[in-house]
Design a protein around this motif. Structure first.
Motif, PDB file in Angstrom:
ATOM      1  N   ALA A   1       3.176   5.999  -2.769  1.00 39.58           N
ATOM      2  CA  ALA A   1       4.312   6.824  -3.194  1.00 39.58           C
ATOM      3  C   ALA A   1       4.314   6.964  -4.711  1.00 39.58           C
ATOM      4  CB  ALA A   1       5.610   6.199  -2.696  1.00 39.58           C
ATOM      5  N   ALA A   2       4.062   5.848  -5.416  1.00 40.67           N
ATOM      6  CA  ALA A   2       4.064   5.870  -6.882  1.00 40.67           C
ATOM      7  C   ALA A   2       2.950   6.765  -7.408  1.00 40.67           C
ATOM      8  CB  ALA A   2       3.913   4.457  -7.424  1.00 40.67           C
ATOM      9  N   ILE A   3       1.774   6.643  -6.783  1.00 44.06           N
ATOM     10  CA  ILE A   3       0.632   7.437  -7.235  1.00 44.06           C
ATOM     11  C   ILE A   3       0.931   8.925  -7.095  1.00 44.06           C
ATOM     12  CG2 ILE A   3      -1.726   8.109  -6.602  1.00 44.06           C
ATOM     13  CD1 ILE A   3      -2.263   5.169  -6.034  1.00 44.06           C
TER      14      ILE A   3
ATOM     15  N   SER B   1       3.465 -12.619  -1.989  1.00 47.16           N
ATOM     16  CA  SER B   1       3.690 -11.196  -1.753  1.00 47.16           C
ATOM     17  C   SER B   1       2.994 -10.345  -2.808  1.00 47.16           C
ATOM     18  CB  SER B   1       5.184 -10.902  -1.754  1.00 47.16           C
ATOM     19  OG  SER B   1       5.814 -11.691  -0.793  1.00 47.16           O
ATOM     20  N   ALA B   2       2.950 -10.857  -4.041  1.00 47.78           N
ATOM     21  CA  ALA B   2       2.236 -10.125  -5.091  1.00 47.78           C
ATOM     22  C   ALA B   2       0.757  -9.993  -4.716  1.00 47.78           C
ATOM     23  CB  ALA B   2       2.385 -10.839  -6.426  1.00 47.78           C
ATOM     24  N   LEU B   3       0.170 -11.102  -4.227  1.00 46.62           N
ATOM     25  CA  LEU B   3      -1.230 -11.053  -3.789  1.00 46.62           C
ATOM     26  C   LEU B   3      -1.382 -10.059  -2.638  1.00 46.62           C
ATOM     27  CD1 LEU B   3      -2.338 -14.794  -3.750  1.00 46.62           C
ATOM     28  CD2 LEU B   3      -2.532 -13.107  -5.564  1.00 46.62           C
TER      29      LEU B   3
ATOM     30  N   ALA C   1       4.097  -1.682  -7.146  1.00 43.57           N
ATOM     31  CA  ALA C   1       3.924  -2.235  -5.804  1.00 43.57           C
ATOM     32  C   ALA C   1       4.089  -3.746  -5.826  1.00 43.57           C
ATOM     33  CB  ALA C   1       2.556  -1.853  -5.246  1.00 43.57           C
ATOM     34  N   VAL C   2       3.509  -4.384  -6.843  1.00 42.44           N
ATOM     35  CA  VAL C   2       3.632  -5.841  -6.952  1.00 42.44           C
ATOM     36  C   VAL C   2       5.100  -6.225  -7.110  1.00 42.44           C
ATOM     37  CG1 VAL C   2       3.165  -7.776  -8.500  1.00 42.44           C
ATOM     38  CG2 VAL C   2       1.307  -6.280  -7.784  1.00 42.44           C
ATOM     39  N   ALA C   3       5.824  -5.501  -7.960  1.00 42.38           N
ATOM     40  CA  ALA C   3       7.229  -5.821  -8.191  1.00 42.38           C
ATOM     41  C   ALA C   3       8.043  -5.666  -6.910  1.00 42.38           C
ATOM     42  CB  ALA C   3       7.790  -4.919  -9.290  1.00 42.38           C
ATOM     43  N   VAL C   4       7.841  -4.545  -6.216  1.00 47.15           N
ATOM     44  CA  VAL C   4       8.601  -4.310  -4.990  1.00 47.15           C
ATOM     45  C   VAL C   4       8.289  -5.378  -3.951  1.00 47.15           C
ATOM     46  CG1 VAL C   4       8.904  -2.738  -3.041  1.00 47.15           C
ATOM     47  CG2 VAL C   4       8.841  -1.835  -5.356  1.00 47.15           C
ATOM     48  N   CYS C   5       6.996  -5.712  -3.818  1.00 45.94           N
ATOM     49  CA  CYS C   5       6.616  -6.704  -2.818  1.00 45.94           C
ATOM     50  C   CYS C   5       7.174  -8.077  -3.160  1.00 45.94           C
ATOM     51  CB  CYS C   5       5.102  -6.765  -2.659  1.00 45.94           C
ATOM     52  SG  CYS C   5       4.509  -5.392  -1.682  1.00 45.94           S
ATOM     53  N   MET C   6       7.232  -8.400  -4.470  1.00 39.98           N
ATOM     54  CA  MET C   6       7.802  -9.689  -4.851  1.00 39.98           C
ATOM     55  C   MET C   6       9.271  -9.740  -4.446  1.00 39.98           C
ATOM     56  SD  MET C   6       5.967 -10.322  -8.513  1.00 39.98           S
ATOM     57  CE  MET C   6       6.302 -12.023  -8.887  1.00 39.98           C
TER      58      MET C   6
ATOM     59  N   ALA D   1       0.829  -1.203   0.000  1.00 38.77           N
ATOM     60  CA  ALA D   1       0.000   0.000   0.000  1.00 38.77           C
ATOM     61  C   ALA D   1       0.866   1.257   0.000  1.00 38.77           C
ATOM     62  CB  ALA D   1      -0.915  -0.010   1.227  1.00 38.77           C
ATOM     63  N   MET D   2       1.933   1.241   0.782  1.00 34.64           N
ATOM     64  CA  MET D   2       2.806   2.408   0.900  1.00 34.64           C
ATOM     65  C   MET D   2       3.513   2.698  -0.431  1.00 34.64           C
ATOM     66  SD  MET D   2       2.878   3.878   3.842  1.00 34.64           S
ATOM     67  CE  MET D   2       2.601   3.719   5.589  1.00 34.64           C
TER      68      MET D   2
END
Lengths: 307, 391
Positions: free
Chosen positions: A52-54, A204-206, A75-80, A47-48
């Motif tokens: 930041a990206a938004i 993590s992507a989920l 966000a998905v990439a970073v979390c992965m 979410a964070m």
């Protein structure tokens, strides 16, 4: 009647979020027998990062939908990457250690992520911009917003995709093989480390997607948001039978419904003796009841304890 | 071997990260022999959902201490140097007692805290047993000062006074006939809600629903939906802004038409900022008069913003006052020993930023106005000041 319908809608929306997060717990547990307590924090990081990206992309004056899409991807990439690192740093060195050790590092990772987020993004609540139209629709007296419809649809879509992945692809077969027996799987030529890493990255992507959904729904992001959500999702995973993908989905939706119907009707049904403050207690009473009669959860299969 | 060193590396990193997060300042004991070192303890949640309000409290206390050091205060014959020992009570009553003991062991001369009633009440016993003065900037539960401790004070009107005004305001000014109440089951939320209900009933309103949540919850759709079925004129929430923000948003998206009202826990700049248009028209109370109308309020706000690069969240002016009252009492007694300055503190009459501060026999703030605020176009606007005004 419209109140009942509204409560069911509330429960479904909440339940889809629980289900998405629960999938992350259950996938890791299914394969490693480990409860990844840092998972809730990955939701928060998702979410964070998206926020930041938004903020950066909105300043670049792109269209809202494109902004949302790009930030979800980021966000998905970073979390992965985060999920991969957590596994690599905190769990892999302890894979053959006694079961308590990785559990403790899991809690440690959760604290570290929470505190890092507090240092980076501060203690205050951040507002999550409204990128999707938030028009509401009336269905038989109940109200559902477009964000909520999107949440339920995305949850269904992601879960279907995951089921296909696990049951129809080579990677999925490898995952199931590792879950069954790591040694045999490796003897059959499955690269165990790679499969486990991939599992963490998928989970993590989920989590990232769930984090963005929660933030879009409540409109608020905070470094502490992952903690309670993580606990609830973990409960959902256990309720449905931890280690079982369908169980996590069922458990999530059920937990959402129990909470919302429980909070809505408990007071009226017990004549005011038990009020909505027993909302969480009710969810746990149901969990205990299920575990008493079905120790492995609703859809869990009884597996003999692995050595 | 590689596996082993990995684990070591990680635990080292973990310790490093954790120790970086605990912000308690180590007291420097390099004071010159003629200098009197006075340690002021501060306790508030610095982590968790209310961390932003807790940090604001710490800032208020810090500012008072730095001001006092800059002024060069004499206590007795010696020049005093004040030190801040800030602790994180995590909004948790259990942790609060541990933190209180820690402050006692560090030999603090007085404590400014805690933030929440739920933490202030159990901690008060520890300060009392060790004879240390405690001034809470923001704990409003009646029970805090009702324990009969001579060490416990507060610089804010209590829930008995506040709830009375809130209930009267809801019924008399907002013409609410049917009222629904939600509280977060903390000492503060529950206490305020109970006082509010008592007062609203006394003024002739009907309480159609009393629902509950927790101070960690973010989803209220279930209780709000069940309240919607009762069609109240007004919804009162006894709790803090981390719950208030999502609650007011969900209230609007569920199409609940009731007016929304909170106590002092809702009066934060984050409330309209985060809830956006959903917060428009909501009410909240804050003991005291508006900051603009406070004797030195505007000046204080400007200095605070220049120093901490953020607006005042909520209770910083009260922490500033609480610290200054304590320091003034020490000056008057000519000693920083709690046993010596406590009698002076009880008799104190001090012109603070928030109001004129003097205590009654229980340690409660005397007089004490309460102001109702409303969100208009995304900003808190003073609506009406009620209750007894300070003389």
């Amino acid at each position: 009647m419209d109140i009942l319908l509204q409560q069911i809608i509330n429960g479904l929306v909440q339940g889809s979020v629980y289900a998405l997060v629960a999938l992350g717990y259950t996938m890791v547990y299914g394969i490693l027998g480990l409860i990844n307590f840092a998972h809730g924090e990955v939701v928060m990081v998702g979410a964070m990062i998206a926020l930041a990206a938004i903020q950066v992309l909105l300043a670049a004056a792109l269209s809202p939908l494109l902004v949302l899409l790009l930030s979800v991807l980021l966000a998905v990439a970073v979390c992965m990457a985060l999920g991969y690192s957590i596994e690599r740093i905190a769990y892999r060195p302890l894979r053959h250690a006694p079961r308590l050790a990785p559990l403790i590092t899991a809690i440690g990772v959760s604290f570290v992520l929470q505190n890092l987020a507090m240092i980076i993004w501060g203690r205050e609540y951040h507002s999550f911009p409204q990128l999707l139209p938030n028009a509401s629709h009336h269905i038989g007296g109940a109200i559902i917003t477009e964000v909520q419809i999107t949440i339920v649809l995305i949850a269904i879509l992601v879960m279907t995709g995951l089921m296909l992945l696990v049951h129809r692809t080579r990677l999925g077969r490898a995952m199931r093989a590792v879950a069954e027996n790591q040694t045999s799987a490796s003897l059959m030529g499955v690269n165990i480390n790679k499969v486990i890493s991939t599992t963490f990255m998928l989970g993590s992507a989920l989590a990232a997607i769930a984090g963005i959904m929660v933030s879009a729904n409540y409109g608020v992001v905070h470094y502490y948001m992952g903690f309670m959500l993580g606990l609830k999702a973990f409960t959902a995973a256990v309720l449905g039978g931890i280690g079982n993908l369908r169980g996590a989905m069922l458990g999530g939706v059920l937990l959402g419904l129990i909470e919302s119907l429980g909070a809505g009707y408990m007071g009226a049904l017990t004549g005011g003796i038990l009020g909505s403050h027993y909302q969480d207690a009710l969810a746990f009473v149901v969990l205990i009841a299920v575990l008493v009669f079905r120790p492995s959860g609703l859809l869990g299969e009884r597996v003999s304890e692995r050595a | 071997m590689a596996r082993h060193s990995n684990a070591l590396l990680f635990s080292a990193a973990l310790l490093l990260a954790l120790s970086a997060c605990s912000k308690s300042e180590a007291p420097k004991s390099t004071a010159a022999s003629d200098e009197l070192v006075v340690r002021i303890g501060a306790a508030a949640p610095l982590t968790g959902p209310q961390a932003h309000i807790g940090k604001d409290n710490e800032n208020g206390t810090r500012m008072a201490i730095e001001d006092a050091n800059a002024r060069g205060i004499m206590i007795g014959e010696r020049k005093a140097r004040f030190e801040l020992l800030s602790e994180d009570d995590q909004t948790d009553p259990k942790t609060a007692t541990i933190v209180a003991q820690k402050l006692v062991d560090a030999k603090v001369n007085g404590v400014i805290g805690h933030l929440n009633s739920g933490t202030t009440i159990p901690a008060a016993r520890i300060y009392h047993d060790n004879g240390i003065a405690q001034i809470s900037p923001s704990a409003t539960a009646v029970n805090y000062t009702a324990q009969g401790y001579k060490t416990a004070f507060r610089v804010m009107a209590n829930d008995g006074q506040q709830g009375k005004v809130l209930g009267e305001f809801a019924v008399k000014k907002l013409m609410a006939k049917t009222i629904a109440v939600i509280d977060d089951r903390t000492a503060y939320g529950q206490g305020l809600a109970d006082e509010f209900i008592k007062s609203a009933k006394a003024h002739g309103a009907q309480i159609v629903a009393h629902e509950y949540t927790t101070d960690k919850a973010v989803d209220f759709s279930a209780v709000l939906t069940s309240i919607k079925g009762k069609k109240p004129d007004l919804l009162f929430f006894g709790g803090m802004d981390p719950q208030g923000v999502p609650m007011v948003k969900q209230l609007k998206s569920l199409g609940l038409a009731a007016k929304f009202m909170m106590g002092d826990g809702g009066y934060t700049p984050k409330m309209p900022e985060l809830a956006g248009v959903a917060a428009d028209g909501m009410y909240a109370s804050l003991p005291g008069v508006p900051l603009d109308k406070m004797p030195n309020g505007r000046d204080f706000a400007q200095r605070y913003e220049a120093k901490f690069k953020q607006p005042i969240q909520l209770y910083a002016p009260y922490c500033y006052d609480a610290t200054n009252v304590m320091i003034a009492a020490m000056q008057k007694a000519g000693s920083a020993e709690p046993a010596k300055y406590l009698p002076e503190l009880a008799k104190m009459s001090y012109d603070g930023v928030t109001s004129k501060i003097s205590f009654d026999e229980k340690g409660d703030l005397k007089g004490g106005a309460i102001t109702m605020y409303q969100v208009q176009k995304g900003k808190w606007v003073p609506f009406e000041t009620m209750g007894a005004t300070a003389p």
